[in-house]
Design a protein around this motif. Structure first.
Motif, PDB file in Angstrom:
ATOM      1  N   ALA A 135       0.847  -1.191   0.000  1.00  0.00           N
ATOM      2  CA  ALA A 135       0.000   0.000   0.000  1.00  0.00           C
ATOM      3  C   ALA A 135       0.886   1.246   0.000  1.00  0.00           C
ATOM      4  O   ALA A 135       1.721   1.408   0.892  1.00  0.00           O
ATOM      5  N   PRO A 136       0.717   2.151  -0.972  1.00  0.00           N
ATOM      6  CA  PRO A 136       1.535   3.362  -1.013  1.00  0.00           C
ATOM      7  C   PRO A 136       0.804   4.559  -0.416  1.00  0.00           C
ATOM      8  O   PRO A 136      -0.427   4.638  -0.463  1.00  0.00           O
ATOM      9  N   PRO A 137       1.526   5.506   0.164  1.00  0.00           N
ATOM     10  CA  PRO A 137       0.882   6.736   0.629  1.00  0.00           C
ATOM     11  C   PRO A 137       0.134   7.427  -0.515  1.00  0.00           C
ATOM     12  O   PRO A 137       0.664   7.541  -1.625  1.00  0.00           O
ATOM     13  N   ASP A 138      -1.098   7.859  -0.244  1.00  0.00           N
ATOM     14  CA  ASP A 138      -1.925   8.560  -1.237  1.00  0.00           C
ATOM     15  C   ASP A 138      -2.169   7.739  -2.498  1.00  0.00           C
ATOM     16  O   ASP A 138      -2.492   8.296  -3.554  1.00  0.00           O
ATOM     17  N   ASN A 139      -1.987   6.425  -2.407  1.00  0.00           N
ATOM     18  CA  ASN A 139      -2.170   5.545  -3.567  1.00  0.00           C
ATOM     19  C   ASN A 139      -1.264   5.920  -4.729  1.00  0.00           C
ATOM     20  O   ASN A 139      -1.619   5.718  -5.899  1.00  0.00           O
ATOM     21  N   LYS A 140      -0.074   6.439  -4.430  1.00  0.00           N
ATOM     22  CA  LYS A 140       0.838   6.902  -5.477  1.00  0.00           C
ATOM     23  C   LYS A 140       2.238   6.333  -5.274  1.00  0.00           C
ATOM     24  O   LYS A 140       3.071   6.939  -4.592  1.00  0.00           O
ATOM     25  N   PRO A 141       2.528   5.183  -5.864  1.00  0.00           N
ATOM     26  CA  PRO A 141       3.902   4.672  -5.811  1.00  0.00           C
ATOM     27  C   PRO A 141       4.810   5.562  -6.661  1.00  0.00           C
ATOM     28  O   PRO A 141       4.370   6.185  -7.632  1.00  0.00           O
ATOM     29  N   THR A 142       6.075   5.596  -6.312  1.00  0.00           N
ATOM     30  CA  THR A 142       7.042   6.314  -7.127  1.00  0.00           C
ATOM     31  C   THR A 142       7.481   5.428  -8.296  1.00  0.00           C
ATOM     32  O   THR A 142       7.334   4.194  -8.242  1.00  0.00           O
ATOM     33  N   PRO A 143       8.047   6.025  -9.342  1.00  0.00           N
ATOM     34  CA  PRO A 143       8.581   5.190 -10.431  1.00  0.00           C
ATOM     35  C   PRO A 143       9.610   4.177  -9.942  1.00  0.00           C
ATOM     36  O   PRO A 143       9.644   3.037 -10.424  1.00  0.00           O
ATOM     37  N   GLU A 144      10.457   4.569  -8.993  1.00  0.00           N
ATOM     38  CA  GLU A 144      11.456   3.644  -8.464  1.00  0.00           C
ATOM     39  C   GLU A 144      10.790   2.467  -7.746  1.00  0.00           C
ATOM     40  O   GLU A 144      11.217   1.304  -7.902  1.00  0.00           O
ATOM     41  N   GLU A 145       9.738   2.725  -6.977  1.00  0.00           N
ATOM     42  CA  GLU A 145       9.023   1.644  -6.283  1.00  0.00           C
ATOM     43  C   GLU A 145       8.334   0.724  -7.284  1.00  0.00           C
ATOM     44  O   GLU A 145       8.342  -0.497  -7.121  1.00  0.00           O
ATOM     45  N   ARG A 146       7.757   1.298  -8.312  1.00  0.00           N
ATOM     46  CA  ARG A 146       7.134   0.487  -9.369  1.00  0.00           C
ATOM     47  C   ARG A 146       8.148  -0.449 -10.006  1.00  0.00           C
ATOM     48  O   ARG A 146       7.891  -1.642 -10.199  1.00  0.00           O
ATOM     49  N   ASP A 147       9.330   0.089 -10.316  1.00  0.00           N
ATOM     50  CA  ASP A 147      10.342  -0.720 -10.994  1.00  0.00           C
ATOM     51  C   ASP A 147      10.937  -1.770 -10.071  1.00  0.00           C
ATOM     52  O   ASP A 147      11.251  -2.885 -10.509  1.00  0.00           O
ATOM     53  N   THR A 148      11.102  -1.436  -8.797  1.00  0.00           N
ATOM     54  CA  THR A 148      11.616  -2.419  -7.840  1.00  0.00           C
ATOM     55  C   THR A 148      10.664  -3.586  -7.688  1.00  0.00           C
ATOM     56  O   THR A 148      11.084  -4.745  -7.552  1.00  0.00           O
ATOM     57  N   CYS A 149       9.377  -3.301  -7.725  1.00  0.00           N
ATOM     58  CA  CYS A 149       8.359  -4.336  -7.526  1.00  0.00           C
ATOM     59  C   CYS A 149       8.079  -5.144  -8.793  1.00  0.00           C
ATOM     60  O   CYS A 149       7.504  -6.230  -8.717  1.00  0.00           O
ATOM     61  N   ALA A 150       8.490  -4.644  -9.941  1.00  0.00           N
ATOM     62  CA  ALA A 150       8.129  -5.271 -11.210  1.00  0.00           C
ATOM     63  C   ALA A 150       8.529  -6.745 -11.328  1.00  0.00           C
ATOM     64  O   ALA A 150       7.786  -7.529 -11.938  1.00  0.00           O
ATOM     65  N   PRO A 151       9.670  -7.186 -10.797  1.00  0.00           N
ATOM     66  CA  PRO A 151      10.006  -8.610 -10.939  1.00  0.00           C
ATOM     67  C   PRO A 151       8.962  -9.555 -10.358  1.00  0.00           C
ATOM     68  O   PRO A 151       8.794 -10.678 -10.859  1.00  0.00           O
ATOM     69  N   TRP A 152       8.255  -9.136  -9.295  1.00  0.00           N
ATOM     70  CA  TRP A 152       7.188  -9.991  -8.762  1.00  0.00           C
ATOM     71  C   TRP A 152       6.091 -10.161  -9.812  1.00  0.00           C
ATOM     72  O   TRP A 152       5.593 -11.278 -10.020  1.00  0.00           O
ATOM     73  N   LEU A 153       5.688  -9.072 -10.454  1.00  0.00           N
ATOM     74  CA  LEU A 153       4.672  -9.142 -11.503  1.00  0.00           C
ATOM     75  C   LEU A 153       5.145  -9.983 -12.677  1.00  0.00           C
ATOM     76  O   LEU A 153       4.412 -10.844 -13.184  1.00  0.00           O
ATOM     77  N   HIS A 154       6.366  -9.755 -13.100  1.00  0.00           N
ATOM     78  CA  HIS A 154       6.877 -10.493 -14.258  1.00  0.00           C
ATOM     79  C   HIS A 154       6.923 -11.993 -13.980  1.00  0.00           C
ATOM     80  O   HIS A 154       6.574 -12.809 -14.847  1.00  0.00           O
ATOM     81  N   ARG A 155       7.332 -12.365 -12.774  1.00  0.00           N
ATOM     82  CA  ARG A 155       7.400 -13.796 -12.455  1.00  0.00           C
ATOM     83  C   ARG A 155       6.002 -14.396 -12.357  1.00  0.00           C
ATOM     84  O   ARG A 155       5.766 -15.531 -12.792  1.00  0.00           O
ATOM     85  N   GLU A 156       5.064 -13.645 -11.787  1.00  0.00           N
ATOM     86  CA  GLU A 156       3.705 -14.170 -11.663  1.00  0.00           C
ATOM     87  C   GLU A 156       3.099 -14.426 -13.038  1.00  0.00           C
ATOM     88  O   GLU A 156       2.475 -15.462 -13.275  1.00  0.00           O
ATOM     89  N   VAL A 157       3.305 -13.487 -13.956  1.00  0.00           N
ATOM     90  CA  VAL A 157       2.789 -13.689 -15.309  1.00  0.00           C
ATOM     91  C   VAL A 157       3.501 -14.857 -15.986  1.00  0.00           C
ATOM     92  O   VAL A 157       2.875 -15.648 -16.705  1.00  0.00           O
ATOM     93  N   THR A 158       4.786 -14.998 -15.747  1.00  0.00           N
ATOM     94  CA  THR A 158       5.517 -16.137 -16.313  1.00  0.00           C
ATOM     95  C   THR A 158       4.906 -17.458 -15.857  1.00  0.00           C
ATOM     96  O   THR A 158       4.741 -18.392 -16.662  1.00  0.00           O
ATOM     97  N   LEU A 159       4.549 -17.552 -14.581  1.00  0.00           N
ATOM     98  CA  LEU A 159       4.024 -18.807 -14.041  1.00  0.00           C
ATOM     99  C   LEU A 159       2.632 -19.130 -14.562  1.00  0.00           C
ATOM    100  O   LEU A 159       2.253 -20.303 -14.643  1.00  0.00           O
ATOM    101  N   ILE A 160       1.843 -18.112 -14.919  1.00  0.00           N
ATOM    102  CA  ILE A 160       0.497 -18.377 -15.428  1.00  0.00           C
ATOM    103  C   ILE A 160       0.422 -18.227 -16.943  1.00  0.00           C
ATOM    104  O   ILE A 160      -0.650 -18.396 -17.537  1.00  0.00           O
ATOM    105  N   ARG A 161       1.542 -17.966 -17.559  1.00  0.00           N
ATOM    106  CA  ARG A 161       1.568 -17.744 -19.008  1.00  0.00           C
ATOM    107  C   ARG A 161       0.928 -18.863 -19.828  1.00  0.00           C
ATOM    108  O   ARG A 161       0.259 -18.579 -20.827  1.00  0.00           O
ATOM    109  N   PRO A 162       1.098 -20.142 -19.473  1.00  0.00           N
ATOM    110  CA  PRO A 162       0.540 -21.192 -20.336  1.00  0.00           C
ATOM    111  C   PRO A 162      -0.966 -21.086 -20.567  1.00  0.00           C
ATOM    112  O   PRO A 162      -1.452 -21.526 -21.618  1.00  0.00           O
TER     113      PRO A 162
END
Length: 246
Positions: A135-162
């Motif tokens: 949860a980010p303050p004011d519902n506004k993550p920074t670009p750096e926080e978005r990029d740091t978190c991106a590997p979790w998203l990328h891996r999740e999509v990889t696992l459900i890709r089939p």
């Protein structure tokens, strides 16, 4: 389990997750973004008056749904007193009330409400996750926080890709967060210029999921009528049709 405290550790731990259960556990032990860690833990300590007797989750919120979804919903981040409190995405807040009612109408959820992680909610042909897991303050993550978190998203999509056929992006932030997934997961160059976000926007590419734009189910949109139940029904109806879900 070791914690992730640097962007490099996030990348390494996401890559090592061989299934969704291991990924979810790794996500929940992430401390890589100091501002987000301070905020989520402060909210969990102080609590909202209506929930002062409840124990808050106060950690990153993993994805939720089936392991072989044909449809995915990509959101922005957990709500401070919703997912950050209950530990399940879109659970325990007004946005979730609207979203799960629509998913129930579409036959993608077994019940129209989502109030707690143990309330019996189950999804069908669907997984829900967010671009930023804290949860980010004011519902506004920074670009750096978005990029740091991106590997979790990328891996999740990889696992459900089939099985994944359609992604519904809730809001412009989620819409923008999807395009790097094309490169990281599908090995495709993102479209240039990027397709403009809008409610009902539709992008289709070769060997990648269709992407549908949907206004976010925030109170700002649902209370003002910018996003109506009928508009949500249209988006999820289209998603089911594209994903060939009955």
């Amino acid at each position: 389990m070791a914690e992730s405290r640097t962007p490099e550790q996030v990348v390494a731990r996401a890559a090592r997750a061989t299934d969704l259960a291991r990924l979810d556990a790794a996500v929940s032990d992430c401390f890589a973004c100091p501002r987000l860690v301070r905020w989520r833990e402060e909210v969990a300590r102080t609590r909202r008056a209506a929930f002062r007797d409840q124990e808050y989750w106060g950690r990153p919120v993993p994805g939720f749904g089936t392991a072989d979804p044909r449809i995915a919903i990509l959101g922005l981040a957990p709500a401070a007193h919703g997912g950050n409190r209950t530990g399940r995405i879109f659970t325990g807040d007004r946005s979730g009330d609207v979203l799960f009612a629509a998913l129930h109408r579409a036959g993608l959820a077994n019940q129209p409400t989502s109030v707690a992680a143990d309330d019996g909610l189950a999804l069908r042909d669907l997984r829900i996750f967010s671009a930023v897991r804290c949860a980010p303050p004011d519902n506004k993550p920074t670009p750096e926080e978005r990029d740091t978190c991106a590997p979790w998203l990328h891996r999740e999509v990889t696992l459900i890709r089939p099985t994944l056929r359609v992604v519904v992006a809730l809001g412009a932030f989620a819409w923008a967060a999807w395009w790097p997934v094309l490169r990281q997961v599908y090995g495709q160059r993102p479209p240039s210029p990027r397709p403009a976000f809008g409610h009902g926007a539709h992008w289709s590419g070769a060997d990648a999921p269709d992407v549908l734009g949907c206004y976010h189910v925030s109170q700002q949109n649902t209370f003002t009528g910018r996003l109506t139940p009928e508009m949500l029904d249209d988006v999820f109806g289209q998603a089911k049709q594209l994903a060939e879900v009955d």
